[in-house]
Design a protein around this motif. Structure first.
Motif, PDB file in Angstrom:
ATOM      1  N   ILE A 315       0.627  -0.995  -0.045  1.00  0.00           N
ATOM      2  CA  ILE A 315       0.299  -0.094   0.417  1.00  0.00           C
ATOM      3  C   ILE A 315       0.729   1.666   0.040  1.00  0.00           C
ATOM      4  CG2 ILE A 315      -1.721   1.314   1.063  1.00  0.00           C
ATOM      5  CD1 ILE A 315      -3.308  -1.360   2.259  1.00  0.00           C
ATOM      6  N   ARG A 316       1.524   1.441   1.071  1.00  0.00           N
ATOM      7  CA  ARG A 316       2.827   2.430   0.822  1.00  0.00           C
ATOM      8  C   ARG A 316       3.791   2.094  -1.029  1.00  0.00           C
ATOM      9  NH1 ARG A 316       7.091   2.510   4.713  1.00  0.00           N
ATOM     10  NH2 ARG A 316       7.564  -0.004   5.076  1.00  0.00           N
ATOM     11  N   ALA A 317       4.264   1.210  -0.797  1.00  0.00           N
ATOM     12  CA  ALA A 317       4.756   0.957  -1.995  1.00  0.00           C
ATOM     13  C   ALA A 317       3.646   2.120  -3.415  1.00  0.00           C
ATOM     14  CB  ALA A 317       4.685   0.095  -2.457  1.00  0.00           C
ATOM     15  N   GLY A 318       2.716   1.479  -3.436  1.00  0.00           N
ATOM     16  CA  GLY A 318       1.431   2.094  -4.298  1.00  0.00           C
ATOM     17  C   GLY A 318       1.739   3.857  -4.034  1.00  0.00           C
ATOM     18  N   VAL A 319       1.723   4.549  -3.477  1.00  0.00           N
ATOM     19  CA  VAL A 319       2.055   5.597  -3.552  1.00  0.00           C
ATOM     20  C   VAL A 319       2.514   6.527  -4.098  1.00  0.00           C
ATOM     21  CG1 VAL A 319       1.864   7.583  -2.343  1.00  0.00           C
ATOM     22  CG2 VAL A 319       0.985   5.718  -0.764  1.00  0.00           C
ATOM     23  N   SER A 320       3.584   5.848  -4.431  1.00  0.00           N
ATOM     24  CA  SER A 320       5.020   6.272  -4.778  1.00  0.00           C
ATOM     25  C   SER A 320       4.750   6.469  -6.365  1.00  0.00           C
ATOM     26  CB  SER A 320       6.098   5.621  -4.878  1.00  0.00           C
ATOM     27  OG  SER A 320       6.270   4.027  -5.504  1.00  0.00           O
ATOM     28  N   TYR A 321       3.629   5.111  -6.944  1.00  0.00           N
ATOM     29  CA  TYR A 321       3.437   5.482  -8.366  1.00  0.00           C
ATOM     30  C   TYR A 321       2.558   6.415  -8.753  1.00  0.00           C
ATOM     31  CZ  TYR A 321       4.981   0.694  -9.238  1.00  0.00           C
ATOM     32  OH  TYR A 321       6.206  -0.225  -9.162  1.00  0.00           O
ATOM     33  N   PHE A 322       1.685   7.244  -8.304  1.00  0.00           N
ATOM     34  CA  PHE A 322       1.080   8.268  -8.340  1.00  0.00           C
ATOM     35  C   PHE A 322       1.661   9.456  -8.618  1.00  0.00           C
ATOM     36  CE2 PHE A 322      -1.881   5.028  -6.845  1.00  0.00           C
ATOM     37  CZ  PHE A 322      -2.640   4.371  -8.203  1.00  0.00           C
ATOM     38  N   VAL A 323       2.867   9.824  -7.661  1.00  0.00           N
ATOM     39  CA  VAL A 323       3.478  11.306  -7.500  1.00  0.00           C
ATOM     40  C   VAL A 323       4.817  11.493  -8.124  1.00  0.00           C
ATOM     41  CG1 VAL A 323       3.829  12.902  -5.302  1.00  0.00           C
ATOM     42  CG2 VAL A 323       1.781  11.342  -5.276  1.00  0.00           C
ATOM     43  N   PRO A 324       5.195  12.905  -7.998  1.00  0.00           N
ATOM     44  CA  PRO A 324       6.633  12.612  -8.231  1.00  0.00           C
ATOM     45  C   PRO A 324       7.101  13.104  -7.869  1.00  0.00           C
ATOM     46  CG  PRO A 324       4.756  14.390  -9.004  1.00  0.00           C
ATOM     47  CD  PRO A 324       4.203  13.134  -8.723  1.00  0.00           C
ATOM     48  N   PRO A 325       8.634  12.981  -7.849  1.00  0.00           N
ATOM     49  CA  PRO A 325       9.810  13.190  -6.430  1.00  0.00           C
ATOM     50  C   PRO A 325       9.059  14.336  -6.453  1.00  0.00           C
ATOM     51  CG  PRO A 325      10.440  12.064  -8.832  1.00  0.00           C
ATOM     52  CD  PRO A 325       8.978  12.176  -8.689  1.00  0.00           C
ATOM     53  N   GLN A 326       9.302  15.331  -6.974  1.00  0.00           N
ATOM     54  CA  GLN A 326       9.151  16.707  -6.162  1.00  0.00           C
ATOM     55  C   GLN A 326       8.006  17.211  -5.143  1.00  0.00           C
ATOM     56  OE1 GLN A 326       8.970  16.710  -9.446  1.00  0.00           O
ATOM     57  NE2 GLN A 326       7.348  17.235 -10.104  1.00  0.00           N
ATOM     58  N   MET A 327       7.457  15.816  -4.949  1.00  0.00           N
ATOM     59  CA  MET A 327       5.983  16.171  -4.489  1.00  0.00           C
ATOM     60  C   MET A 327       5.648  14.616  -3.418  1.00  0.00           C
ATOM     61  SD  MET A 327       3.601  17.762  -6.850  1.00  0.00           S
ATOM     62  CE  MET A 327       2.240  18.062  -5.765  1.00  0.00           C
ATOM     63  N   ARG A 328       6.892  14.725  -3.262  1.00  0.00           N
ATOM     64  CA  ARG A 328       7.486  13.147  -2.962  1.00  0.00           C
ATOM     65  C   ARG A 328       6.162  13.143  -1.098  1.00  0.00           C
ATOM     66  NH1 ARG A 328       9.111   8.340  -4.690  1.00  0.00           N
ATOM     67  NH2 ARG A 328       8.530   9.828  -6.749  1.00  0.00           N
ATOM     68  N   GLY A 329       6.900  14.567  -0.270  1.00  0.00           N
ATOM     69  CA  GLY A 329       6.393  13.656   1.009  1.00  0.00           C
ATOM     70  C   GLY A 329       5.037  14.494   0.576  1.00  0.00           C
ATOM     71  N   ARG A 330       4.541  15.321   0.204  1.00  0.00           N
ATOM     72  CA  ARG A 330       3.494  15.819   0.085  1.00  0.00           C
ATOM     73  C   ARG A 330       2.587  14.791   0.032  1.00  0.00           C
ATOM     74  NH1 ARG A 330       3.552  20.717  -3.244  1.00  0.00           N
ATOM     75  NH2 ARG A 330       5.580  19.856  -4.087  1.00  0.00           N
ATOM     76  N   GLY A 331       2.829  14.085  -0.564  1.00  0.00           N
ATOM     77  CA  GLY A 331       1.679  12.807  -1.328  1.00  0.00           C
ATOM     78  C   GLY A 331       2.015  11.694  -0.374  1.00  0.00           C
ATOM     79  N   TYR A 332       2.417  11.491   0.399  1.00  0.00           N
ATOM     80  CA  TYR A 332       3.020  10.582   1.479  1.00  0.00           C
ATOM     81  C   TYR A 332       1.604  11.438   2.857  1.00  0.00           C
ATOM     82  CZ  TYR A 332       5.681   6.244  -0.566  1.00  0.00           C
ATOM     83  OH  TYR A 332       5.719   5.666  -1.210  1.00  0.00           O
ATOM     84  N   GLY A 333       1.660  12.344   2.863  1.00  0.00           N
ATOM     85  CA  GLY A 333       1.423  13.326   3.888  1.00  0.00           C
ATOM     86  C   GLY A 333       0.400  13.375   4.166  1.00  0.00           C
ATOM     87  N   ILE A 334      -0.458  13.896   2.723  1.00  0.00           N
ATOM     88  CA  ILE A 334      -1.685  13.381   1.780  1.00  0.00           C
ATOM     89  C   ILE A 334      -2.527  12.056   2.394  1.00  0.00           C
ATOM     90  CG2 ILE A 334      -3.597  14.449   0.477  1.00  0.00           C
ATOM     91  CD1 ILE A 334      -1.718  16.329  -0.439  1.00  0.00           C
ATOM     92  N   PHE A 335      -2.140  11.532   1.553  1.00  0.00           N
ATOM     93  CA  PHE A 335      -2.879  10.206   2.005  1.00  0.00           C
ATOM     94  C   PHE A 335      -2.625   9.443   3.773  1.00  0.00           C
ATOM     95  CE2 PHE A 335      -1.852   5.435   2.020  1.00  0.00           C
ATOM     96  CZ  PHE A 335      -2.245   5.123   0.993  1.00  0.00           C
TER      97      PHE A 335
END
Length: 386
Positions: A315-335
């Motif tokens: 489930i955590r690995a899946g997040v990185s497929y949707f979010v570009p590197p420069q937004m990765r922190g926010r992507g994980y934070g929002i998720f």
């Protein structure tokens, strides 16, 4: 294997998680019965467990934004681990339910602070070797600690019958976790160099697939009973005694570790089908743990561990497929913020239902988890998720 390879970084972060999980999962294995000895009700146990998970996830929205804004991945990770780890042995000094609950919530707050930064570092390291494999290895090592911690706690309880002594004994693994974190920082000061571009995530905004994925996993989390409520149930009906409950949690963590490795490997090959299968299988834990006898309850704990392995790896690995590197922190934070919100609401609801009707609790848990599968099918149709 080079000391500067991304795989080395994954192993070091795995060791950090091994000893940190040794610490707080050891404590978590006895939080339910410990709170019961302080006179706390099932509703309040469910509320505290849910609120703790809510803080542990929702505050990641802010720490994720902070991570992307400052790009001080290691500094934020260090600060979070310090709070996260030392709140556990501090329970030795707690004398009232308020003090104990405050430390439980503080531990979750520390985890919220460090997780987006840590997962961003890990996402960079897993770019070349495979997301599922990398996160799966990390989660497997994480759960070795989560297995050993409850075992040590069970041993301490067996000999001392004292919860406070068990909490104090968890100081040593906390110190080891910080040591390996320092070593990882020393060897890999700039982990973002491992990933320059993301093949499935372009642009500067979150896709529809990301939001659907977050909603699906949030609904799944809402139906997933926290172990604090499960262990409270075992204690209340005297199905298992204190040290047996800790051993059951250790069993769940061992299953978690094994399933994370298997799911991670298969996820890189089969994608979302593996996640759907894991949720479908683990959704059956509720009737086993809440309505079954000893033998069925043990099988329920195994299924619960399978689901937990999916949560913390693919489930955590899946997040990185949707979010570009420069937004990765926010992507994980929002998720994680959305996941925590749903987990909090679900845990509170399941705690209330526990006092009203166990069959309704079980039905609600299964329904929510199966509903998440329908949304995942939708995700596969509107995105490039593998």
């Amino acid at each position: 294997m080079s000391s500067k390879s991304p795989f080395t970084l994954i192993i070091l972060l795995g060791l950090v998680s091994l000893f940190s999980d040794f610490t707080y999962e050891g404590a978590r294995s006895i939080i339910g019965p410990y709170l019961a000895t302080l006179g706390v009700s099932a509703t309040l146990v469910g509320f505290v467990a849910g609120l703790g998970e809510f803080l542990g996830y929702f505050l990641r929205f802010f720490s994720g934004y902070l991570t992307d804004r400052l790009r001080k991945y290691w500094a934020i990770t260090f600060a979070g681990y310090f709070i996260n780890l030392f709140s556990v042995p501090a329970l030795y000094f707690a004398k009232t339910p308020f003090q104990a609950v405050s430390l439980i919530l503080l531990e979750r707050t520390g985890k919220a602070l460090r997780t987006p930064a840590r997962d961003t570092i890990l996402s960079y390291a897993t770019f070349k070797i495979g997301r599922g494999k990398g996160f799966g290895i990390h989660e497997a090592m994480d759960q070795i600690g989560a297995f050993l911690g409850p075992l040590m706690v069970a041993g301490i309880l067996y000999f001392t019958k004292d919860y406070k002594t068990a909490f104090a004994g968890l100081l040593f693994p906390a110190l080891l976790a910080l040591f390996f974190l320092f070593l990882a920082r020393k060897l890999f000061p700039s982990p973002e160099k491992f990933e320059r571009t993301s093949p499935l995530s372009e642009g500067d905004s979150f896709s529809k697939g990301f939001w659907l994925y977050a909603l699906a996993m949030g609904i799944y989390g809402a139906g997933y009973a926290d172990f604090a409520l499960i262990s409270y149930h075992f204690k209340k009906i005297e199905l298992f005694i204190g040290e047996e409950i800790a051993l059951l949690y250790a069993l769940a963590m061992a299953i978690d570790a094994l399933s994370a490795l298997i799911f991670g490997y298969l996820f890189d090959k089969k994608g979302i089908l593996i996640l759907i299968g894991a949720i479908g299988l683990s959704s059956l834990f509720a009737p086993f743990v809440f309505l079954g006898r000893k033998e069925l309850a043990i099988w329920g704990i195994i299924l619960w561990g399978i689901g937990f392995g999916a949560q913390e790896s693919i489930i955590r690995a899946g997040v990185s497929y949707f979010v570009p590197p420069q937004m990765r922190g926010r992507g994980y934070g929002i998720f994680n913020a959305l996941f925590g919100l749903f987990w909090f609401l679900g845990s509170t609801l399941l705690g209330i239902l526990y006092d009203l009707s166990l069959p309704i609790l079980v039905g609600t848990s299964i329904f929510l988890q199966l509903l998440s599968i329908l949304l995942l099918i939708k995700v596969s149709k509107v995105s490039q998720f593998p």
